[in-house]
Design a protein around this motif. Structure first.
Motif, PDB file in Angstrom:
ATOM      1  N   UNK A 157      56.370  45.418  23.801  1.00 17.32           N
ATOM      2  CA  UNK A 157      55.176  46.235  23.644  1.00 17.32           C
ATOM      3  C   UNK A 157      54.491  46.048  25.075  1.00 17.32           C
ATOM      4  N   UNK A 158      53.901  46.910  25.567  1.00 16.22           N
ATOM      5  CA  UNK A 158      53.200  46.774  27.165  1.00 16.22           C
ATOM      6  C   UNK A 158      52.061  45.801  26.980  1.00 16.22           C
ATOM      7  N   UNK A 159      52.232  44.448  27.073  1.00 16.65           N
ATOM      8  CA  UNK A 159      51.274  43.509  26.788  1.00 16.65           C
ATOM      9  C   UNK A 159      50.211  43.417  27.745  1.00 16.65           C
ATOM     10  N   UNK A 160      50.428  44.050  29.014  1.00 16.38           N
ATOM     11  CA  UNK A 160      49.814  44.191  30.071  1.00 16.38           C
ATOM     12  C   UNK A 160      48.360  45.378  30.069  1.00 16.38           C
ATOM     13  N   UNK A 161      48.693  46.092  28.941  1.00 14.79           N
ATOM     14  CA  UNK A 161      47.477  47.093  28.748  1.00 14.79           C
ATOM     15  C   UNK A 161      46.115  46.642  28.302  1.00 14.79           C
ATOM     16  N   UNK A 162      46.053  45.161  28.184  1.00 20.24           N
ATOM     17  CA  UNK A 162      44.654  45.092  27.346  1.00 20.24           C
ATOM     18  C   UNK A 162      43.764  45.098  28.754  1.00 20.24           C
ATOM     19  N   UNK A 163      42.206  45.409  28.367  1.00 24.11           N
ATOM     20  CA  UNK A 163      41.271  45.469  29.291  1.00 24.11           C
ATOM     21  C   UNK A 163      41.273  44.388  30.304  1.00 24.11           C
ATOM     22  N   UNK A 164      41.281  43.007  29.807  1.00 32.75           N
ATOM     23  CA  UNK A 164      41.200  41.986  30.619  1.00 32.75           C
ATOM     24  C   UNK A 164      42.371  41.833  31.769  1.00 32.75           C
ATOM     25  N   UNK A 165      43.777  42.315  31.247  1.00 27.98           N
ATOM     26  CA  UNK A 165      44.865  42.121  31.923  1.00 27.98           C
ATOM     27  C   UNK A 165      44.624  43.461  33.291  1.00 27.98           C
ATOM     28  N   UNK A 166      44.344  44.444  32.792  1.00 31.27           N
ATOM     29  CA  UNK A 166      43.968  45.705  33.761  1.00 31.27           C
ATOM     30  C   UNK A 166      42.585  45.581  34.564  1.00 31.27           C
ATOM     31  N   UNK A 167      41.978  44.662  34.307  1.00 25.38           N
ATOM     32  CA  UNK A 167      40.441  44.746  34.958  1.00 25.38           C
ATOM     33  C   UNK A 167      39.693  45.634  34.469  1.00 25.38           C
ATOM     34  N   UNK A 168      39.709  46.389  33.498  1.00 28.71           N
ATOM     35  CA  UNK A 168      38.885  47.441  33.065  1.00 28.71           C
ATOM     36  C   UNK A 168      37.436  47.009  33.420  1.00 28.71           C
ATOM     37  N   UNK A 169      36.905  46.008  33.031  1.00 27.92           N
ATOM     38  CA  UNK A 169      35.578  45.624  32.901  1.00 27.92           C
ATOM     39  C   UNK A 169      34.973  45.871  34.451  1.00 27.92           C
ATOM     40  N   UNK A 170      35.980  45.169  35.401  1.00 29.91           N
ATOM     41  CA  UNK A 170      35.456  45.312  36.904  1.00 29.91           C
ATOM     42  C   UNK A 170      35.527  46.711  37.317  1.00 29.91           C
ATOM     43  N   UNK A 171      36.548  47.442  36.963  1.00 32.36           N
ATOM     44  CA  UNK A 171      36.496  48.930  37.276  1.00 32.36           C
ATOM     45  C   UNK A 171      35.589  49.759  36.766  1.00 32.36           C
ATOM     46  N   UNK A 172      35.163  49.403  35.387  1.00 34.20           N
ATOM     47  CA  UNK A 172      33.993  50.222  34.835  1.00 34.20           C
ATOM     48  C   UNK A 172      32.601  49.741  35.589  1.00 34.20           C
ATOM     49  N   UNK A 173      32.413  48.476  35.882  1.00 38.75           N
ATOM     50  CA  UNK A 173      31.252  47.869  36.449  1.00 38.75           C
ATOM     51  C   UNK A 173      31.027  48.579  37.816  1.00 38.75           C
ATOM     52  N   UNK A 174      32.138  48.789  38.329  1.00 41.49           N
ATOM     53  CA  UNK A 174      32.306  49.307  39.985  1.00 41.49           C
ATOM     54  C   UNK A 174      31.763  50.914  39.829  1.00 41.49           C
ATOM     55  N   UNK A 175      32.672  51.818  38.958  1.00 36.39           N
ATOM     56  CA  UNK A 175      32.680  53.240  38.861  1.00 36.39           C
ATOM     57  C   UNK A 175      31.505  53.707  38.003  1.00 36.39           C
ATOM     58  N   UNK A 176      31.300  53.140  36.866  1.00 35.86           N
ATOM     59  CA  UNK A 176      30.339  53.669  36.027  1.00 35.86           C
ATOM     60  C   UNK A 176      28.985  53.120  36.142  1.00 35.86           C
ATOM     61  N   UNK A 177      28.781  51.797  36.722  1.00 36.18           N
ATOM     62  CA  UNK A 177      27.578  51.162  36.477  1.00 36.18           C
ATOM     63  C   UNK A 177      26.841  50.888  38.005  1.00 36.18           C
ATOM     64  N   UNK A 178      27.590  51.425  39.162  1.00 35.56           N
ATOM     65  CA  UNK A 178      27.197  51.470  40.334  1.00 35.56           C
ATOM     66  C   UNK A 178      27.300  50.077  40.953  1.00 35.56           C
ATOM     67  N   UNK A 179      28.056  49.318  40.531  1.00 37.78           N
ATOM     68  CA  UNK A 179      28.178  47.802  41.025  1.00 37.78           C
ATOM     69  C   UNK A 179      28.910  47.953  42.561  1.00 37.78           C
ATOM     70  N   UNK A 180      28.073  47.126  43.565  1.00 34.95           N
ATOM     71  CA  UNK A 180      28.722  46.949  44.814  1.00 34.95           C
ATOM     72  C   UNK A 180      29.464  45.585  44.789  1.00 34.95           C
ATOM     73  N   UNK A 181      30.948  45.777  44.839  1.00 33.20           N
ATOM     74  CA  UNK A 181      31.634  44.496  44.822  1.00 33.20           C
ATOM     75  C   UNK A 181      32.012  44.051  46.202  1.00 33.20           C
ATOM     76  N   UNK A 182      32.024  42.625  46.188  1.00 33.76           N
ATOM     77  CA  UNK A 182      32.393  42.087  47.378  1.00 33.76           C
ATOM     78  C   UNK A 182      33.718  42.331  47.737  1.00 33.76           C
ATOM     79  N   UNK A 183      34.204  42.124  49.105  1.00 35.25           N
ATOM     80  CA  UNK A 183      35.637  42.306  49.365  1.00 35.25           C
ATOM     81  C   UNK A 183      36.756  41.406  48.564  1.00 35.25           C
TER      82      UNK A 183
END
Length: 262
Positions: free
Chosen positions: A130-156
């Motif tokens: 099973x592709x255990x790396x597909x969990x939202x935590x492993x993929x960094x999905x929260x960070x991605x959504x925060x940036x793309x969908x909620x306009x978060x300006x991330x530090x480098x």
């Protein structure tokens, strides 16, 4: 985004704009003659390189969008390569198998969740795990959504960590694919060949392979799915920041030369 191209007729440089298909129908502004440039680079490679360039130029938020898009398109690349590899092993005609794959992909092309599901199944029956790396935590999905969908300006620093995660995961899966990746490469070549065959005789064809963070030469099959190296790859989420930084040092200067200004 533009890149420098050299006219095959007068050998003078011009600027061309990247296309979604990798096929660039151009006309030289200097001599006026037409030519078509076929870029041997897959979309996931292009998107990751665009993200890397944006990161180097200080556009952190834009880089995140490109890295996220690169990962999604790589899942498609893997699914296509694995499916065509399986069809080849069963003795199916490549053209027929590619046509059936395209028809099936249309059913999932509009929804990323369905595409990820297709990838998960392709990975399962190819790797037997099973592709255990597909969990939202492993993929960094929260960070991605925060940036793309909620306009978060991330530090480098946060973008560097996300880029390293995506880079390491794609690198790992490319290694596992090994020679199977050539099936997806052949699919691209067939698309280019069909376009070339429909071109007027006076249009010159130019094929180019631009350097990048992922290199097409990697698809030559040096590491196959049954080798000890592939079997011993870590099963957990990949996040090798050192590998990403090493690749950035090695290839960053080349990316600066590939991408034109404007």
């Amino acid at each position: 985004m533009r890149f420098p191209a050299t006219c095959p007729h007068c050998r003078r440089e011009m600027q061309a704009e990247y296309t979604d298909s990798g096929i660039h129908d151009l006309r030289c502004p200097h001599c006026g003659k037409p030519f078509t440039l076929y870029l041997r680079k897959h979309k996931f490679e292009m998107l990751f390189d665009l993200g890397t360039r944006a990161l180097m130029d200080g556009y952190a938020r834009e880089a995140v969008a490109s890295f996220a898009g690169s990962l999604e398109r790589f899942f498609e690349f893997y699914t296509r390569a694995a499916t065509l590899e399986r069809a080849s092993g069963q003795g199916q005609d490549f053209a027929e198998a590619a046509a059936r794959l395209e028809q099936a992909w249309k059913l999932v092309s509009a929804q990323s969740e369905r595409q990820m599901g297709a990838f998960a199944l392709a990975y399962l029956w190819r790797e037997g795990a099973a592709p255990d790396f597909l969990s939202p935590q492993a993929l960094g999905s929260d960070f991605r959504n925060k940036v793309i969908h909620r306009g978060y300006l991330p530090p480098r620093s946060e973008v560097d960590a996300y880029a390293a995660r995506v880079f390491a995961l794609i690198d790992r899966l490319l290694t596992q694919l090994g020679g199977a990746a050539a099936h997806a490469q052949l699919e691209q070549e067939r698309t280019y060949a069909a376009h070339l065959a429909a071109q007027p005789s006076e249009v010159t064809a130019v094929f180019e392979e631009h350097p990048g963070m992922f290199r097409v030469r990697r698809f030559g099959g040096q590491v196959g799915p049954k080798t000890e190296q592939a079997k011993n790859l870590p099963s957990g989420p990949a996040n090798d920041a050192a590998a990403f930084q090493a690749a950035l040092r090695e290839r960053g200067e080349l990316l600066g030369k590939v991408f034109g200004k404007g």
